[in-house]
Design a protein around this motif. Structure first.
Motif, mmCIF file in Angstrom:
data_model
loop_
_atom_site.group_PDB
_atom_site.id
_atom_site.type_symbol
_atom_site.label_atom_id
_atom_site.label_comp_id
_atom_site.label_asym_id
_atom_site.label_seq_id
_atom_site.Cartn_x
_atom_site.Cartn_y
_atom_site.Cartn_z
ATOM 1 N N UNK A 34 30.316 -29.620 67.224
ATOM 2 C CA UNK A 34 29.926 -29.950 68.718
ATOM 3 C C UNK A 34 30.420 -29.269 69.603
ATOM 4 N N UNK A 35 29.656 -28.999 70.603
ATOM 5 C CA UNK A 35 30.169 -28.174 71.743
ATOM 6 C C UNK A 35 30.471 -28.709 73.005
ATOM 7 N N UNK A 36 31.439 -28.767 73.932
ATOM 8 C CA UNK A 36 31.705 -29.262 75.067
ATOM 9 C C UNK A 36 31.705 -28.332 76.178
ATOM 10 N N UNK A 37 31.627 -28.809 77.392
ATOM 11 C CA UNK A 37 31.945 -28.225 78.662
ATOM 12 C C UNK A 37 33.389 -27.819 78.663
ATOM 13 N N UNK A 38 34.285 -27.054 79.289
ATOM 14 C CA UNK A 38 35.691 -26.850 79.322
ATOM 15 C C UNK A 38 36.292 -27.995 80.125
ATOM 16 N N UNK A 39 35.621 -28.712 80.832
ATOM 17 C CA UNK A 39 36.204 -29.688 81.589
ATOM 18 C C UNK A 39 36.050 -31.179 81.028
ATOM 19 N N UNK A 40 35.303 -31.317 80.009
ATOM 20 C CA UNK A 40 35.135 -32.636 79.160
ATOM 21 C C UNK A 40 36.560 -33.031 78.703
ATOM 22 N N UNK A 41 36.564 -34.424 78.491
ATOM 23 C CA UNK A 41 37.831 -35.060 78.152
ATOM 24 C C UNK A 41 38.036 -34.589 76.473
ATOM 25 N N UNK A 42 37.137 -34.618 75.761
ATOM 26 C CA UNK A 42 36.990 -34.365 74.368
ATOM 27 C C UNK A 42 37.373 -32.900 74.121
ATOM 28 N N UNK A 43 36.841 -32.059 75.037
ATOM 29 C CA UNK A 43 37.409 -30.576 74.823
ATOM 30 C C UNK A 43 38.741 -30.473 75.270
ATOM 31 N N UNK A 44 39.311 -31.263 75.957
ATOM 32 C CA UNK A 44 40.776 -31.194 76.492
ATOM 33 C C UNK A 44 41.675 -31.639 75.206
ATOM 34 N N UNK A 45 40.820 -32.701 74.684
ATOM 35 C CA UNK A 45 41.762 -33.219 73.443
ATOM 36 C C UNK A 45 41.736 -32.394 72.137
ATOM 37 N N UNK A 46 40.585 -31.723 72.107
ATOM 38 C CA UNK A 46 40.392 -30.942 71.035
ATOM 39 C C UNK A 46 41.310 -29.513 71.000
ATOM 40 N N UNK A 47 42.378 -29.650 70.331
ATOM 41 C CA UNK A 47 43.196 -28.304 70.436
ATOM 42 C C UNK A 47 43.070 -27.465 68.914
ATOM 43 N N UNK A 48 43.137 -28.358 67.794
ATOM 44 C CA UNK A 48 43.104 -27.710 66.461
ATOM 45 C C UNK A 48 41.890 -27.122 65.914
ATOM 46 N N UNK A 49 40.609 -27.815 66.297
ATOM 47 C CA UNK A 49 39.239 -27.223 65.753
ATOM 48 C C UNK A 49 38.513 -26.567 66.579
ATOM 49 N N UNK A 50 39.006 -26.574 67.676
ATOM 50 C CA UNK A 50 38.044 -25.852 68.886
ATOM 51 C C UNK A 50 38.230 -24.254 69.103
ATOM 52 N N UNK A 51 37.464 -23.740 69.355
ATOM 53 C CA UNK A 51 37.466 -22.449 69.995
ATOM 54 C C UNK A 51 36.626 -22.336 71.245
ATOM 55 N N UNK A 52 36.912 -21.390 72.232
ATOM 56 C CA UNK A 52 35.911 -21.098 73.249
ATOM 57 C C UNK A 52 35.049 -19.990 72.883
ATOM 58 N N UNK A 53 33.745 -20.366 72.919
ATOM 59 C CA UNK A 53 32.859 -19.394 72.811
ATOM 60 C C UNK A 53 31.626 -19.391 73.751
ATOM 61 N N UNK A 54 30.752 -18.469 73.459
ATOM 62 C CA UNK A 54 29.834 -18.337 74.341
ATOM 63 C C UNK A 54 28.721 -19.624 73.761
ATOM 64 N N UNK A 55 27.910 -20.207 74.800
ATOM 65 C CA UNK A 55 27.273 -21.280 74.298
ATOM 66 C C UNK A 55 26.231 -20.660 73.338
ATOM 67 N N UNK A 56 25.533 -19.782 73.499
ATOM 68 C CA UNK A 56 24.588 -19.180 72.736
ATOM 69 C C UNK A 56 25.192 -19.062 71.200
ATOM 70 N N UNK A 57 26.328 -18.530 71.086
ATOM 71 C CA UNK A 57 26.813 -18.453 69.974
ATOM 72 C C UNK A 57 27.314 -19.725 69.228
ATOM 73 N N UNK A 58 27.700 -20.797 70.107
ATOM 74 C CA UNK A 58 27.737 -22.048 69.442
ATOM 75 C C UNK A 58 26.606 -22.739 68.677
ATOM 76 N N UNK A 59 25.568 -22.452 69.634
ATOM 77 C CA UNK A 59 24.278 -22.955 69.225
ATOM 78 C C UNK A 59 23.602 -22.257 67.898
ATOM 79 N N UNK A 60 23.996 -20.842 67.722
ATOM 80 C CA UNK A 60 23.650 -20.043 66.700
ATOM 81 C C UNK A 60 24.617 -20.527 65.442
ATOM 82 N N UNK A 61 25.515 -20.985 65.650
ATOM 83 C CA UNK A 61 26.262 -21.639 64.482
ATOM 84 C C UNK A 61 25.935 -22.996 64.172
#
Ligand code: ZN
Length: 71
Positions: A34-61
């Motif tokens: 799942x991908x989040x906006x950087x401002x999302x509360x879940x994005x902030x909580x996600x520190x171990x399994x998350x990486x910042x990527x281009x939205x297109x790249x996230x969809x591609x994966x």
């Protein structure tokens, strides 16, 4: 005078293309796919399994938008 007009034209061309191709960065959880906006509360909580990527790249994966923030 023509040179100035050409310079202004070039400036606007560069400006419009750079803003159009500007990557939209999302926080992608590669474990839940799942991908989040950087401002999302879940994005902030996600520190171990998350990486910042281009939205297109996230969809591609195989990423799906977050139900809370909409991705
Ligand atoms: Zn989210």
């Amino acid at each position: 005078m023509k040179k100035i007009l050409a310079a202004i034209f070039l400036f606007f061309m560069l400006f419009s293309t750079s803003s159009a191709t500007l990557a939209e960065i999302v926080v992608f959880n590669w474990k839940t796919l799942k991908y989040h906006k950087p401002s999302c509360q879940w994005a902030k909580k996600c520190t171990q399994n998350c990486t910042k990527v281009d939205k297109k790249e996230a969809i591609k994966q195989g990423g799906k938008p977050c139900k809370v923030c909409g991705g």
